[in-house]
Scaffold this motif. Sequence first.
Motif, PDB file in Angstrom:
ATOM      1  N   ASN A 106      16.411   6.556  15.431  1.00  0.00           N
ATOM      2  CA  ASN A 106      15.230   5.150  15.691  1.00  0.00           C
ATOM      3  C   ASN A 106      14.175   5.214  14.546  1.00  0.00           C
ATOM      4  O   ASN A 106      13.897   4.380  15.125  1.00  0.00           O
ATOM      5  N   ASP A 107      13.867   6.085  14.049  1.00  0.00           N
ATOM      6  CA  ASP A 107      12.595   6.155  13.292  1.00  0.00           C
ATOM      7  C   ASP A 107      12.497   4.813  12.621  1.00  0.00           C
ATOM      8  O   ASP A 107      13.422   5.418  11.301  1.00  0.00           O
ATOM      9  N   PRO A 108      11.924   4.569  12.140  1.00  0.00           N
ATOM     10  CA  PRO A 108      11.900   3.212  11.175  1.00  0.00           C
ATOM     11  C   PRO A 108      11.426   3.726  10.083  1.00  0.00           C
ATOM     12  O   PRO A 108      11.089   3.024   8.900  1.00  0.00           O
ATOM     13  N   GLY A 109      10.711   5.176  10.249  1.00  0.00           N
ATOM     14  CA  GLY A 109       9.719   5.595   8.732  1.00  0.00           C
ATOM     15  C   GLY A 109       8.694   5.143   8.567  1.00  0.00           C
ATOM     16  O   GLY A 109       8.041   4.732   9.388  1.00  0.00           O
ATOM     17  N   ARG A 110       8.481   5.815   7.665  1.00  0.00           N
ATOM     18  CA  ARG A 110       6.793   5.485   7.199  1.00  0.00           C
ATOM     19  C   ARG A 110       6.853   4.575   5.555  1.00  0.00           C
ATOM     20  O   ARG A 110       7.646   4.228   4.921  1.00  0.00           O
ATOM     21  N   PRO A 111       5.781   3.525   6.161  1.00  0.00           N
ATOM     22  CA  PRO A 111       5.250   2.648   4.656  1.00  0.00           C
ATOM     23  C   PRO A 111       5.460   2.295   3.753  1.00  0.00           C
ATOM     24  O   PRO A 111       4.532   3.702   3.638  1.00  0.00           O
ATOM     25  N   MET A 112       6.004   2.951   2.671  1.00  0.00           N
ATOM     26  CA  MET A 112       6.221   3.093   1.439  1.00  0.00           C
ATOM     27  C   MET A 112       4.419   1.994   0.342  1.00  0.00           C
ATOM     28  O   MET A 112       4.430   1.232   1.205  1.00  0.00           O
ATOM     29  N   MET A 113       3.193   3.214   0.136  1.00  0.00           N
ATOM     30  CA  MET A 113       2.310   2.782  -0.606  1.00  0.00           C
ATOM     31  C   MET A 113       2.168   2.137  -1.979  1.00  0.00           C
ATOM     32  O   MET A 113       3.039   3.087  -2.464  1.00  0.00           O
ATOM     33  N   THR A 114       1.073   1.698  -2.553  1.00  0.00           N
ATOM     34  CA  THR A 114       0.856   1.678  -3.683  1.00  0.00           C
ATOM     35  C   THR A 114      -0.094   1.834  -4.664  1.00  0.00           C
ATOM     36  O   THR A 114      -1.387   1.939  -3.654  1.00  0.00           O
ATOM     37  N   PRO A 115      -0.836   2.530  -5.571  1.00  0.00           N
ATOM     38  CA  PRO A 115      -2.691   2.550  -5.653  1.00  0.00           C
ATOM     39  C   PRO A 115      -2.877   1.858  -6.085  1.00  0.00           C
ATOM     40  O   PRO A 115      -2.759   0.564  -6.230  1.00  0.00           O
ATOM     41  N   THR A 116      -3.844   1.588  -5.886  1.00  0.00           N
ATOM     42  CA  THR A 116      -5.555   0.914  -5.838  1.00  0.00           C
ATOM     43  C   THR A 116      -6.099   1.194  -7.562  1.00  0.00           C
ATOM     44  O   THR A 116      -6.041   2.309  -7.707  1.00  0.00           O
ATOM     45  N   ALA A 117      -7.455  -0.040  -7.686  1.00  0.00           N
ATOM     46  CA  ALA A 117      -7.713   0.468  -9.017  1.00  0.00           C
ATOM     47  C   ALA A 117      -9.131   1.394  -8.699  1.00  0.00           C
ATOM     48  O   ALA A 117      -9.427   2.363  -9.079  1.00  0.00           O
ATOM     49  N   PHE A 118      -9.230   1.610  -7.064  1.00  0.00           N
ATOM     50  CA  PHE A 118      -9.949   2.594  -6.596  1.00  0.00           C
ATOM     51  C   PHE A 118      -9.077   4.027  -6.379  1.00  0.00           C
ATOM     52  O   PHE A 118     -10.642   4.866  -6.615  1.00  0.00           O
ATOM     53  N   GLY A 119      -8.404   4.276  -6.934  1.00  0.00           N
ATOM     54  CA  GLY A 119      -7.931   5.369  -6.764  1.00  0.00           C
ATOM     55  C   GLY A 119      -7.280   5.444  -5.533  1.00  0.00           C
ATOM     56  O   GLY A 119      -6.588   6.325  -5.023  1.00  0.00           O
ATOM     57  N   THR A 120      -7.122   4.599  -4.523  1.00  0.00           N
ATOM     58  CA  THR A 120      -6.547   5.219  -2.872  1.00  0.00           C
ATOM     59  C   THR A 120      -5.239   4.140  -3.135  1.00  0.00           C
ATOM     60  O   THR A 120      -4.936   3.683  -4.130  1.00  0.00           O
ATOM     61  N   ARG A 121      -4.956   4.253  -1.618  1.00  0.00           N
ATOM     62  CA  ARG A 121      -3.593   3.352  -1.457  1.00  0.00           C
ATOM     63  C   ARG A 121      -3.744   2.783  -0.043  1.00  0.00           C
ATOM     64  O   ARG A 121      -3.539   3.338   1.057  1.00  0.00           O
TER      65      ARG A 121
END
Length: 715
Positions: free
Chosen positions: A441-456
Amino acid sequence: MTVRTSSWKVRSHLYWGSILAAMLLVTSLPLRVLGDDKATPYGMPPAAIARLIDAPPTPSVSVSPNREWMVLMERPNLAPISETAQPEVRVAGFRINPRTNGRSRTSYYTGLTVRRVTDLSEKRITGFPKDPRIGSVQWSPNGKNIACTITKSDGIELWSIDLATATASRISDRNINAAYGSAFSWSSDNRSLIARFIPENRGDVPSVPTVPSGPTIQESRGTKAAARTYQDLLKNDHDKAVFDHFMTTRAYRITLNGEMTPVSETGVIANAEPSPDGKFVLVETIHRPYSYLVPLRRFPNLIEVWDVNGKKVRTVADLPLHEEVPIGFGAVPTGVRSVGWRTDVPAMLYWAEAQDGGDPKKDFEIRDRVFTLAAPFVKEKRELVALALRYGGMTWGSDKMALASEWWWKNRKTRTWIVNPSAPGSEPTVLHDRSFEDRYNDPGRPMMTPTAFGTRVILTENGGKTLFYTGRGASPEGDRPFIDELDISTKNSNRVWESQAPFYESPVTFVDSTERLVLTRRESIDETPNYFLRDLKKKGDPTAITKFPHPTPQLKGVYKEQIRYERADGVKLTATLYLPPGKKPEDGPFPMLMWAYPQEFKSADAAGQVTDSPYRFVRTHSHSPLLWLVNGYAVLDDPTLPIVGEGEEEPNDTYVAQLVAGAQAAVDEVVRRGVADRDRIAIGGHSYGAFMTANLLAHSDLFAAGIARSGAYNR
């Protein structure tokens, strides 16, 4: 290594019998033989095993933030003895190479190639020195440059790669300090980095004094404090001087053309991280008094914010020496901890503070509070969320939505909360509340997207209402990675894609979430992991992005099966059975190696859940138990050995009985299947698995021999 045998089991023909014989022979020889003029050469494994170890490894892959390029990083199969024989300094709980001022025995790459995801065109990176040792490969925020390190015989240099010309060049002739933490980070302007450099003219390594200046003093104040055992701790004043020599550094903002501006004072800097907007730097500096009882991460720590012009802006905290942190899962130091930048805004710090003294044995309604502090850092901190369990981390999405996680070891509970960063202290909403032992029942982890800062940040759609989750997808049939769409208003999820047999395929990142184009990594038992572009709107086959060859074709045809069986008390167990190439179960029995690592559980149901996938690629490495397949051995890999302590019971209360019962079930099953016989089975494991090995040899008569690698016995 621990080896045990008995005369009636020597017939097993296990190599460990030969190892034991060699050990007994060496220990029985006169000492003068060990001083013979002829040097003893290094031994070689059987040729079939040597060929497996020498096989070229599959390149590592990193995808650019703009999803346009991927860099293929070539790795050596094994480090030569000239590298493993490099000198090593062990101080304050870590190990460094004094010649390079980097960490001891680190891995590296030998060449880089960039490939465009869309048309598969590629460029070989040129400009590196001969036989480069490339490390710390990092993309610039816009994906047009790559920064990396080059380790030479006398230091570590900072380099950059221009993708337009596919050329690498050195940024500075000064060596960086890579002894601890990340040596550099990109700034969001794409033209500069924050890097830590060795002070100029720092002098030679402090020599060992022939006469000590005084005694080594440790003071006891009479207070009780449980203490863990750590390796490589400081022992005296000379160790402290050596620690200062190799750890002292200064953080600079350095442009790609080599212009440098200091952004900290000189000191033992453990971290220098730029804010997302690139205007500030979070600097963490270790300072005295040092400790003989705990490693560097428990030393006093000054946490400050500097601007990129070299001006100190604010002191966030000056944390004392933490020698008295309680022992136990969930025990943490008091005061500010886990400081970082919010990834979704230009410049805002966040951190956690324990409310229970960091002691999990105390009863508290609120265990941790999370605070934020925004630029220009002149106001007081603001509470974001209060947590009843131990803080587990923040995942940032937007000014309206972030995810806060908490966990508790004793009952294996984990919760994820939806918080509103624009309204600190507002009531959070629970998103997930479950046992972290429950893989199904592990839902997993959220998928991420990059920002203009270089962060996620968290990838969302529909105005932030839809999140994408990915995970291993544990099931009774084995792991089946997936992508889900999750509506955070209703908490309902919809599975949009799932890995299908006979492949194990896992999502890497969305190339285009609107068009549902996702980059995946796919493999099967006989097919090397490769990268594919999959269109989730269509049901056709994905498009191959890489075509890495099979590194060990001699292992094609290896029999692999995920088997299930039960312990005597009804707990369900899982293992992966491998047979030599070309062999089937009916060709047995074979000599067998079991390689395992016990795991603790609070729930027998969770302990019985199936682990791993039957479709993973058969891969070996220099210390893999699968090496024995080419010499006629069967391997039972990762037979689950759960140690269950339900309710108020602790797993260690019945550790030996449960360990032996699990091993007995595994032995009975492989004998029942006809792939092994009881007189020719060995057991092995690493660390806690070595502890397991010693206990099974001592408390059972199930195994002919054992390998206890890098054992952890102080349990």
